[in-house]
Motif scaffolding. Structure first.
Motif, PDB file in Angstrom:
ATOM      1  N   LEU A  27       0.836  -1.201   0.000  1.00 20.70           N
ATOM      2  CA  LEU A  27       0.000   0.000   0.000  1.00 20.70           C
ATOM      3  C   LEU A  27       0.871   1.251   0.000  1.00 20.70           C
ATOM      4  CD1 LEU A  27      -2.886  -0.854   2.495  1.00 20.70           C
ATOM      5  CD2 LEU A  27      -3.025  -0.695   0.003  1.00 20.70           C
ATOM      6  N   MET A  28       1.900   1.254   0.832  1.00 23.01           N
ATOM      7  CA  MET A  28       2.783   2.417   0.923  1.00 23.01           C
ATOM      8  C   MET A  28       3.432   2.711  -0.429  1.00 23.01           C
ATOM      9  SD  MET A  28       6.021   3.122   3.447  1.00 23.01           S
ATOM     10  CE  MET A  28       7.225   2.131   2.586  1.00 23.01           C
ATOM     11  N   ASN A  29       3.807   1.652  -1.153  1.00 22.38           N
ATOM     12  CA  ASN A  29       4.514   1.829  -2.421  1.00 22.38           C
ATOM     13  C   ASN A  29       3.602   1.868  -3.635  1.00 22.38           C
ATOM     14  OD1 ASN A  29       7.176   2.000  -1.374  1.00 22.38           O
ATOM     15  ND2 ASN A  29       7.052  -0.182  -0.912  1.00 22.38           N
ATOM     16  N   GLY A  30       2.290   1.871  -3.408  1.00 24.36           N
ATOM     17  CA  GLY A  30       1.348   1.972  -4.515  1.00 24.36           C
ATOM     18  C   GLY A  30       1.158   0.684  -5.290  1.00 24.36           C
ATOM     19  N   ASN A  31       1.567  -0.445  -4.728  1.00 21.24           N
ATOM     20  CA  ASN A  31       1.381  -1.745  -5.383  1.00 21.24           C
ATOM     21  C   ASN A  31       0.001  -2.292  -5.004  1.00 21.24           C
ATOM     22  OD1 ASN A  31       4.027  -1.498  -6.287  1.00 21.24           O
ATOM     23  ND2 ASN A  31       4.839  -2.604  -4.537  1.00 21.24           N
ATOM     24  N   PHE A  32      -1.030  -1.629  -5.497  1.00 19.04           N
ATOM     25  CA  PHE A  32      -2.379  -1.933  -5.052  1.00 19.04           C
ATOM     26  C   PHE A  32      -2.858  -3.317  -5.495  1.00 19.04           C
ATOM     27  CE2 PHE A  32      -2.672   2.866  -5.176  1.00 19.04           C
ATOM     28  CZ  PHE A  32      -2.374   2.987  -3.825  1.00 19.04           C
TER      29      PHE A  32
END
Length: 120
Positions: free
Chosen positions: A55-60
């Motif tokens: 989530l933090m790295n945008g790997n949704f």
């Protein structure tokens, strides 16, 4: 140069109240803010830590897969993921919360990496 308190501190409860108040209960059990303090090896072997990291790295897409696996499992934390899917079936609101919630943590992690500090 000074930053406003909103830029320095992210209150998950206030953020959830703005997006969807029902998100707070499950996310408060699931999300981990200080990921830059956790060694990468630990994150890689712990799916719940990996969920927060994704989530933090945008790997949704990866985060969604982890959440679905937890929700379908019999692990104790599964109930929180099940509650999360009841409130946010596609995790769209969760991703919106994550972008703001993890913004400061992501900046700290990037600075740590750029500075060459090691995680222990």
């Amino acid at each position: 140069m000074s930053t406003t308190s909103e830029q320095r501190y992210v209150d998950l409860k206030k953020l959830c109240e703005r997006i969807d108040p029902e998100l707070f209960d499950p996310l408060s059990w699931i999300l981990l803010l200080n990921l830059e303090l956790v060694p990468q090896e630990d994150i890689d072997v712990n799916p719940n830590l990996k969920f927060s990291c994704d989530l933090m790295n945008g790997n949704f897409n990866d985060a969604l897969k982890i959440a679905k696996n937890f929700a379908e499992s019999e692990k104790p934390i599964a109930s929180h993921y099940k509650d999360l899917f009841k409130v946010d079936p596609t995790l769209t609101k969760t991703f919106e919360v994550a972008e703001t919630f993890f913004s400061l943590a992501k900046r700290r992690a990037e600075l740590i990496e750029k500075s060459g500090f090691k995680q222990y």
